[in-house]
Design an enzyme around this catalytic site. Structure first.
Site, short mmCIF file in Angstrom:
data_model
loop_
_atom_site.label_atom_id
_atom_site.label_comp_id
_atom_site.label_asym_id
_atom_site.label_seq_id
_atom_site.Cartn_x
_atom_site.Cartn_y
_atom_site.Cartn_z
N ASP A 188 -11.48 51.85 33.70
CA ASP A 188 -11.19 53.32 34.14
C ASP A 188 -12.13 54.17 33.53
O ASP A 188 -12.29 54.13 32.20
CB ASP A 188 -9.68 53.76 33.51
N ASP A 197 -14.12 59.45 38.70
CA ASP A 197 -13.09 58.88 38.02
C ASP A 197 -12.65 57.42 38.90
O ASP A 197 -12.00 57.45 39.84
CB ASP A 197 -11.73 59.67 37.82
#
Length: 383
Positions: A88, A267
């Site tokens: 992430d 992201d």
């Protein structure tokens, strides 16, 4: 000359020692999109102006049916316990579901079965866009793509307000800056670089729209994989050393500019593109694609211009097709004003653009002062 030398170093790193490639698999989502309302509530109540809290961008469980979560394998402990992890770029902590968790929807790491486990015990609580997870810190060995990393401090999660990951994903490996990490824990990849396991403080991510078969995704640590993209490389300075926020020259719809001079984060923990409601409303009212996918072929492009280069997302990128039905993966949300971005470019961006993060570039801003400037390196993917 400075950029040219940097480009050569990146290209040469594909097969270099200290460059590791982690295959990523895609888990198709089956969760409904209703949690977007929950995200907005969390952001308004928990992260209002002056809240002074660290905000971790991971919206993995609040995304439309048919989108995908990408994960790779990391083992923890001796003998190794193997789990799938979401890598992430919107958060920094490394954590795994604990075997002691009763509301995590799965059983995870059991430190009682590891001979190399060391107790830490410091409480850990992380607020994500989709909910909070909490537990405690532990220390053990980890292996990633065959690289052994000792004395890794990570979170064991034993309580989840909302499950941010679901099987076969049992945890997160945060790839953002240490400044975002709860309890100032060293991010796993930073530790690998400091240990000398990686050739450079660079990583690149390739995601495919495929959810089956080979090469659904690749995370490269220590360099980039030049086999997966085509030039030219576009260098976008990261504007803040917490999130990977870059400057967008403009956001447009088929060339018609809707917004200028805004910031966005790229992201990997978010599937959709998320932006200001007023701009997103303008986009959605001009995308006339029915739930039966009618109008798909004539849909406009959504254009993001970064460092003078325009990257255009087509309907193939921003629409999700499942069972003959179409759903738009562009969502409106207002972020807290203290955050350095108003857009999140999630996997709808990543399936189009190979993105690398080069944290090792040095720019001499004054004769006696060195300032480190990090860059996101953006390249169109090879088909």
């Amino acid at each position: 000359m400075f950029i040219a030398l940097t480009l050569l170093s990146l290209v040469a790193s594909t097969f270099a020692s200290g460059v590791i490639h982690i295959p990523l698999a895609a888990r198709p989502r089956t969760e409904p999109p209703a949690l977007h309302k929950h995200i907005a509530t969390v952001m308004e109540t928990e992260f209002g102006v002056g809240a002074g809290k660290i905000y971790n961008e991971n919206l993995t469980n609040a995304l439309p049916y048919g989108s995908a979560a990408y994960y790779g394998t990391v083992t923890i402990g001796t003998p190794p316990q193997s789990f799938g992890f979401d890598f992430d770029t919107g958060s920094s902590n490394f954590w795994v579901v604990s075997s002691s968790c009763s509301n995590c929807g799965q059983s995870g790491y059991d430190h009682s079965k590891s001979s190399t486990y060391q107790s830490n015990g410091e409480p850990l609580a992380i607020q994500y866009g989709s909910g909070k997870v909490s537990g405690f810190l532990s220390e053990d060995v980890a292996q990633i793509a065959g690289v052994h990393v000792s004395n890794v401090v990570f979170g064991e999660i034993n309580d989840e307000e909302v499950q941010p990951v679901r099987p076969p994903i049992a945890g997160l490996v945060g790839l953002a800056y240490k400044s975002l990490a709860q309890d100032a824990v060293e991010p796993l990849v930073d530790q690998m670089y400091k240990n000398g396991d990686l050739a450079a403080n660079i990583f690149g991510m390739y995601l495919s729209s495929r959810t089956s078969g080979k090469q659904q995704g690749v995370l490269t640590l220590g360099g980039v994989d030049t086999r997966l993209f085509k030039g030219p490389m576009v260098y976008a300075p990261i504007v803040q050393d917490a999130y990977y926020a870059v400057h967008l020259d403009s956001v447009a719809l088929s060339g018609q500019v809707l917004a200028n001079k805004v910031h966005a984060i790229i992201d990997s923990g978010t599937s959709c593109a998320i932006g200001p409601p007023a701009i997103v409303n303008e986009i959605t009212k001009n995308i006339n694609i029915g739930s039966d996918c009618s109008g798909f072929d004539s849909a406009p492009t959504i254009d993001f211009t970064v460092a003078g280069k325009t990257f255009s997302l087509t309907a193939d990128d921003y629409m999700i097709k499942v069972g003959g039905q179409c759903q738009l993966c562009v969502v409106g949300a207002n972020f807290p004003r203290q955050l350095p971005f108003s857009w999140i470019l999630g996997d709808v961006w990543a399936v189009k653009v190979y993105t690398a993060y080069d944290l090792s570039l040095i720019h001499i801003s004054e004769p006696t002062r060195h300032a480190q400037i990090s860059y996101a390196v953006l390249c169109l993917k090879k088909k």
